[in-house]
Motif scaffolding. Structure first.
Motif, PDB file in Angstrom:
ATOM      1  N   PHE A  63     -13.920   4.564  36.607  1.00 16.08           N
ATOM      2  CA  PHE A  63     -14.317   5.968  36.454  1.00 16.08           C
ATOM      3  C   PHE A  63     -13.127   6.817  36.023  1.00 16.08           C
ATOM      4  O   PHE A  63     -13.212   7.600  35.063  1.00 16.08           O
ATOM      5  CB  PHE A  63     -14.892   6.457  37.793  1.00 16.08           C
ATOM      6  CG  PHE A  63     -15.383   7.873  37.793  1.00 16.08           C
ATOM      7  CD1 PHE A  63     -16.593   8.211  37.213  1.00 16.08           C
ATOM      8  CD2 PHE A  63     -14.634   8.880  38.389  1.00 16.08           C
ATOM      9  CE1 PHE A  63     -17.050   9.514  37.216  1.00 16.08           C
ATOM     10  CE2 PHE A  63     -15.086  10.187  38.411  1.00 16.08           C
ATOM     11  CZ  PHE A  63     -16.295  10.508  37.821  1.00 16.08           C
ATOM     12  N   ALA A  64     -11.991   6.667  36.714  1.00 18.25           N
ATOM     13  CA  ALA A  64     -10.795   7.440  36.370  1.00 18.25           C
ATOM     14  C   ALA A  64     -10.270   7.067  34.987  1.00 18.25           C
ATOM     15  O   ALA A  64      -9.858   7.946  34.215  1.00 18.25           O
ATOM     16  CB  ALA A  64      -9.716   7.210  37.429  1.00 18.25           C
ATOM     17  N   SER A  65     -10.309   5.777  34.639  1.00 17.81           N
ATOM     18  CA  SER A  65      -9.814   5.335  33.331  1.00 17.81           C
ATOM     19  C   SER A  65     -10.682   5.871  32.196  1.00 17.81           C
ATOM     20  O   SER A  65     -10.168   6.251  31.137  1.00 17.81           O
ATOM     21  CB  SER A  65      -9.788   3.808  33.275  1.00 17.81           C
ATOM     22  OG  SER A  65      -8.899   3.276  34.239  1.00 17.81           O
ATOM     23  N   LEU A  66     -11.994   5.900  32.407  1.00 17.73           N
ATOM     24  CA  LEU A  66     -12.898   6.389  31.369  1.00 17.73           C
ATOM     25  C   LEU A  66     -12.697   7.885  31.129  1.00 17.73           C
ATOM     26  O   LEU A  66     -12.688   8.345  29.982  1.00 17.73           O
ATOM     27  CB  LEU A  66     -14.352   6.098  31.753  1.00 17.73           C
ATOM     28  CG  LEU A  66     -15.410   6.418  30.698  1.00 17.73           C
ATOM     29  CD1 LEU A  66     -15.153   5.647  29.412  1.00 17.73           C
ATOM     30  CD2 LEU A  66     -16.808   6.110  31.225  1.00 17.73           C
ATOM     31  N   ILE A  67     -12.537   8.650  32.193  1.00 19.53           N
ATOM     32  CA  ILE A  67     -12.288  10.087  32.034  1.00 19.53           C
ATOM     33  C   ILE A  67     -10.970  10.318  31.304  1.00 19.53           C
ATOM     34  O   ILE A  67     -10.870  11.176  30.414  1.00 19.53           O
ATOM     35  CB  ILE A  67     -12.289  10.783  33.407  1.00 19.53           C
ATOM     36  CG1 ILE A  67     -13.708  10.783  33.984  1.00 19.53           C
ATOM     37  CG2 ILE A  67     -11.762  12.211  33.288  1.00 19.53           C
ATOM     38  CD1 ILE A  67     -13.812  11.395  35.357  1.00 19.53           C
ATOM     39  N   LYS A  68      -9.950   9.548  31.642  1.00 14.52           N
ATOM     40  CA  LYS A  68      -8.660   9.667  30.963  1.00 14.52           C
ATOM     41  C   LYS A  68      -8.795   9.360  29.481  1.00 14.52           C
ATOM     42  O   LYS A  68      -8.208  10.035  28.624  1.00 14.52           O
ATOM     43  CB  LYS A  68      -7.651   8.716  31.618  1.00 14.52           C
ATOM     44  CG  LYS A  68      -6.239   8.844  31.080  1.00 14.52           C
ATOM     45  CD  LYS A  68      -5.289   7.929  31.836  1.00 14.52           C
ATOM     46  CE  LYS A  68      -3.868   8.049  31.300  1.00 14.52           C
ATOM     47  NZ  LYS A  68      -2.935   7.142  32.026  1.00 14.52           N
ATOM     48  N   LEU A  69      -9.595   8.357  29.149  1.00 12.53           N
ATOM     49  CA  LEU A  69      -9.813   7.990  27.747  1.00 12.53           C
ATOM     50  C   LEU A  69     -10.502   9.116  26.989  1.00 12.53           C
ATOM     51  O   LEU A  69     -10.095   9.473  25.875  1.00 12.53           O
ATOM     52  CB  LEU A  69     -10.645   6.708  27.697  1.00 12.53           C
ATOM     53  CG  LEU A  69     -10.867   6.037  26.333  1.00 12.53           C
ATOM     54  CD1 LEU A  69     -11.066   4.534  26.514  1.00 12.53           C
ATOM     55  CD2 LEU A  69     -12.066   6.622  25.598  1.00 12.53           C
ATOM     56  N   TYR A  70     -11.540   9.692  27.596  1.00 13.54           N
ATOM     57  CA  TYR A  70     -12.254  10.786  26.926  1.00 13.54           C
ATOM     58  C   TYR A  70     -11.373  12.026  26.784  1.00 13.54           C
ATOM     59  O   TYR A  70     -11.492  12.766  25.795  1.00 13.54           O
ATOM     60  CB  TYR A  70     -13.528  11.125  27.692  1.00 13.54           C
ATOM     61  CG  TYR A  70     -14.719  10.292  27.280  1.00 13.54           C
ATOM     62  CD1 TYR A  70     -15.247  10.379  26.000  1.00 13.54           C
ATOM     63  CD2 TYR A  70     -15.324   9.412  28.166  1.00 13.54           C
ATOM     64  CE1 TYR A  70     -16.337   9.617  25.609  1.00 13.54           C
ATOM     65  CE2 TYR A  70     -16.422   8.637  27.797  1.00 13.54           C
ATOM     66  CZ  TYR A  70     -16.917   8.754  26.515  1.00 13.54           C
ATOM     67  OH  TYR A  70     -17.991   7.989  26.120  1.00 13.54           O
TER      68      TYR A  70
END
Length: 458
Positions: free
Chosen positions: A167-174
């Motif tokens: 979840f944290a990695s996906l938000i960082k990517l976006y």
């Protein structure tokens, strides 16, 4: 040769768009605005968040319109498609009402209890920092707490560490993709960043796989409960489960007959994403602003002590703390830019530009970051942190939106923020140490050097 071919293609596309948009340009001829460059238009004005292009008068009419509800968001469609954020306008009202009902205070007593328990848990990291009084970045501590609570509220369980990391990695990517020329548009992103896209899709798949497992557990739990009610059996324990004792968002969505599983997952992902993004960034900015304004911190502390923070009934008796949070949201809106895609002409009235219309097909982007710092609407001290302005009910806050597309969890979000910040202020004095914030405006406001402060125990 290849470069020349690409340049020629871009010129042809630019010429085609120029003729295709003749009607749109005619409509907006009466509006002053920045020069539109070929191909990129005025995108630099958005990227750089250049001041003096925000118009609250026009934005308010667009926000309040019930016929122009399409947000036009494409960046996160792979993850949040079919959610309340991007659903068709004819579905919006029903889905918005469902979420509004979930976040009503009178139906959330168990969630409020969970919130208080989570907020009042000891902060061992802060206690260690309080002993040394050294400068540290508060973001990792605060964001982890907020993430745990938001996911537990919406999912009804404490998700795995793997889920939280994805979840944290996906938000960082976006956040890195936001306003990036090579990755903001989906097609260009697929061609220019295939490996990043592959990682993005892998993270989305990982989250949805666990969401499906949680959903199946929720359905099994409800099935057994319903069967027990029919047979008149009282069950103290159904199965070895980690489900929490409150009605979660996934429970409410699962009871909606007109939602497909894909729509349900998109709705859950959207509420997880927006809840985490709004509350974690706002809480960190609030702590920094309070630390750097000792008089504000002292007034908050006095109000908290009088209200005996920690009891739900007293959370509403802290108007100054709430005004601090609203002023933080005004200066640092979690959603920097709000978009609308016009499916039909949008007629408007304007005190300076006169009466006219924005043409169908236009994409309108409203810069909340600059709009809420406008001296015309908030006075000469618009860029200063002055919570007292929100003690006057006439001050307008746009960070939650307004009109039909406004955030259904506005009051719940404020209560969550008050619940988390109250025990911190009672237990620790926030010290104005560390470097100043370095604004990092990627999807939501942040700071490239972290949120630095120091604390000492009271």
């Amino acid at each position: 040769m290849i470069s020349a071919g690409i340049f020629l293609c871009l010129c042809l596309v630019s010429a085609f768009n120029y003729f295709r948009q003749r009607r749109q340009r005619k409509f907006v001829a009466n509006l002053k605005g920045p020069f539109a460059w070929p191909l990129v238009g005025s995108i630099l004005k958005i990227v750089l968040l250049t001041p003096k292009i925000a118009d609250l008068e026009l934005a308010r009419q667009l926000f309040l319109s019930e016929s122009h509800l399409d947000t036009g968001y494409e960046l996160m469609r792979d993850w949040l498609a079919d959610s309340v954020l991007m659903c068709e306008s004819d579905q919006w009202t029903q889905r918005h009402q469902r979420l509004t009902a979930f976040f009503q205070k009178d139906k959330m007593s168990k969630i409020i209890k969970l919130l208080q328990e989570q907020a009042e848990k000891p902060y061992p990291d802060l206690l260690a920092h309080a002993e040394t009084r050294q400068v540290f970045n508060v973001w990792p501590i605060v964001s982890a707490k907020i993430m745990d609570f938001i996911l537990a509220t919406n999912c009804g369980v404490h998700p795995s560490e793997q889920y939280k990391q994805a979840f944290a990695s996906l938000i960082k990517l976006y956040r890195k993709r936001f306003l990036s020329i090579k990755s903001a548009h989906r097609l260009i992103f697929m061609l220019a960043s295939p490996f990043t896209r592959r990682r993005q899709q892998k993270l989305i798949k990982s989250l949805n796989e666990e969401n499906i497992r949680i959903l199946e557990q929720c359905r099994q739990h409800q099935l057994v409960n319903n069967q027990a009610k029919i047979e008149g059996i009282t069950i103290d324990h159904i199965e070895p489960t980690t489900r929490l004792d409150h009605q979660s968002l996934i429970d409410v969505l699962n009871g909606s007959e007109n939602l497909s599983d894909d729509q349900l997952l998109a709705e859950l992902n959207t509420c997880n994403f927006l809840g985490y993004l709004l509350c974690s960034t706002t809480l960190c900015f609030a702590l920094i602003l309070i630390a750097r304004h000792p008089a504000v911190q002292q007034r908050c502390l006095e109000e908290l002590r009088i209200a005996h923070s920690g009891k739900d009934g007293n959370l509403q008796e802290m108007p100054f703390l709430e005004s601090v949070l609203k002023e933080t949201l005004r200066l640092h809106p979690p959603q920097l830019i709000v978009g609308r895609e016009l499916s039909s002409d949008f007629p408007y009235t304007h005190s300076k530009a006169g009466d006219a219309a924005l043409p169908a097909g236009a994409e309108v982007y409203i810069n909340l970051y600059e709009m809420q710092r406008s001296e015309e609407h908030y006075g000469q001290d618009a860029s200063h942190f002055q919570p007292e302005r929100f003690l006057d009910k006439s001050c307008e806050l746009l960070s939650f939106g307004m009109g039909p597309r406004s955030c259904p969890a506005q009051q719940f979000s404020l209560m969550l923020l008050k619940s988390f910040i109250a025990p911190l202020l009672l237990q620790f004095e926030l010290l104005p140490y560390g470097d100043a914030l370095r604004p990092d405006l990627q999807m939501a406001p942040g700071s490239s050097n972290g949120f630095q402060l120091a604390v000492k125990s009271r």
